[in-house]
Design an enzyme around this catalytic site. Structure first.
Site: not given
Ligand code: GLA
Length: 388
Positions: A133, A169-171, A192
């Site tokens: 993450d 890293e969400w893109g 998320d």
């Molecule tokens: C981030 C990630 C999620 C999850 C949470 C855990 O938000 O994007 O998928 O792993 O952390 O805290």
């Protein structure tokens, strides 16, 4: 190919991840029970082979005197090695979670500057998968992200154990352009995804929780980048959460879950179940366990679908398959039912298809000559497999 010679992530990884349902309330008992339920429900047989323990598994107050991470003894009284053995004995692989900064998103110790020590420890436990993450790391600085993920990729390689490396890293730093180079097999493309059709504003986090509808556009933007060995990760599935769990966005209708599943399948996204499989109802099972649908996701050609046409509020998506047939999705993103005319030539077919099967209903369509008219309800997706 036998499983042992099959390259890692040659098709999109499938499994279960603890976060969406359990959040920080993860425990050894719930992971064992989940592993058992994946077997008894038939999900394992369908290909869901990874069990991934997400954030909040370690002792929060820090490392031990040797600098090692420690599994929280209250949550995991027998430790991770014993748990890995338990799930391995059932035929699963096991995944763990960390973060490329000092702390994880939940505030637990992260692995930045401890990469080699942590990967050696995980390897000694028998871990097979790392979700890495990016909370508390500098955002929108691609060079730093590449540097941090490279450090981890190299540390994983040095263990000599086969790890599936999942970047999260969400893109924000365009991982589709560099994740493979650092040893990554899948990379998140968004924040998320919540159990919701539309995005949700999350005041506490000052950000949006992503809805399924928006993820469909992200899949279109990035379809060229996924393929055998490296996949766009649209995030864990919310199918079956029904408003429960950590990632609750109010829940979705059956047809919305069906669209979610259909589009993740078509986009070649990893399929990581997020619901409580110990209490799976028959609707959820029908979405997660349709083997014809899963075969589209797991097709060996590994070509993510793309949008080829818009008709009103509906979209037609196509995905070429290894046997030269085509998967076709007709998704209605609007709020009124539509009768869509699906023409063979719109989906790139020169001839009248020999066979067209509706994969969700399991019915063959006998009268697909030049075109068919298909009713698609609001937020529904019809999936076809069409053989030329
Ligand atoms: C981030 C990630 C999620 C999850 C949470 C855990 O938000 O994007 O998928 O792993 O952390 O805290």
């Amino acid at each position: 190919m036998t499983p042992s010679t099959k390259a890692l992530a040659s098709t999109p990884p499938m499994g279960w991840n603890s976060w969406n349902m359990f959040g920080p309330n993860i425990s050894e008992a719930s992971v064992r029970e989940t592993a058992d339920a994946l077997v008894s429900s038939g999900l394992k047989e369908c290909g869901y082979g990874y069990i991934v323990i997400d954030d909040c598994w370690s002792k929060k107050d820090g490392r031990d005197k040797n600098g090692d991470l420690v599994a929280d003894p209250d949550k995991f009284p027998n430790g991770m090695k014993a748990l890995a053995e338990y799930v391995h004995n059932l035929g699963f692989k096991i995944g763990i979670y960390s973060d490329a900064a000092e702390k994880t998103c939940g505030g637990y110790p992260g692995s930045y500057l401890f990469e080699e020590q942590d990967t050696q420890l995980w390897a000694s436990w028998g871990i097979d998968f790392l979700k890495y993450d990016y909370c508390h790391a500098p955002l929108f600085d691609q060079a730093i992200a590449i540097e941090r993920y490279t450090r981890m990729g190299e540390a994983l390689r040095k263990t000599k154990r086969e790890f599936l490396f999942s970047l999260c890293e969400w893109g924000n730093q365009s991982p589709h352009l560099w994740a493979r180079k650092v040893g990554g097999h899948m990379w998140r493309v968004s924040g998320d995804v919540f159990d919701s059709w539309i995005n949700i504003w999350m005041k506490d986090w000052n950000t949006y929780g992503i809805g399924v509808d928006v993820s469909i556009d992200i899949a279109q933007d990035l379809y060229e980048y996924g393929g055998p060995g490296g996949w766009n990760d649209l995030d864990m599935l919310v199918v079956g959460l029904k408003g429960r769990g950590q990632i609750s966005g109010g829940g979705m209708s059956f047809l919305e879950y069906q669209t979610h599943m259909s589009m993740w399948v078509m986009a070649c996204s990893p399929l990581m179940i997020g619901c409580d499989v110990r209490k799976m109802d028959s609707e959820t099972a029908s979405l997660l366990m349709n083997r014809d649908v899963l075969a589209i996701n797991q097709d060996s050609l590994g070509k993510p679908a793309r949008r080829v046409r818009r008709i009103g509020s509906c979209e037609i998506w196509t995905k070429r398959l290894a046997d030269s047939s085509m998967a076709v999705a007709v998704v209605n993103r609007g709020s009124r039912g539509e009768d869509v005319i699906l023409k063979a030539r719109d989906i790139g077919l020169l001839e009248t298809p020999k066979l067209a099967r509706n994969l969700w209903s399991g019915q063959d369509i006998a009268d697909f000559k030049v075109e068919i008219t298909q009713r698609v309800e609001p937020h529904e997706t019809i999936l076809f497999k069409i053989q030329e």
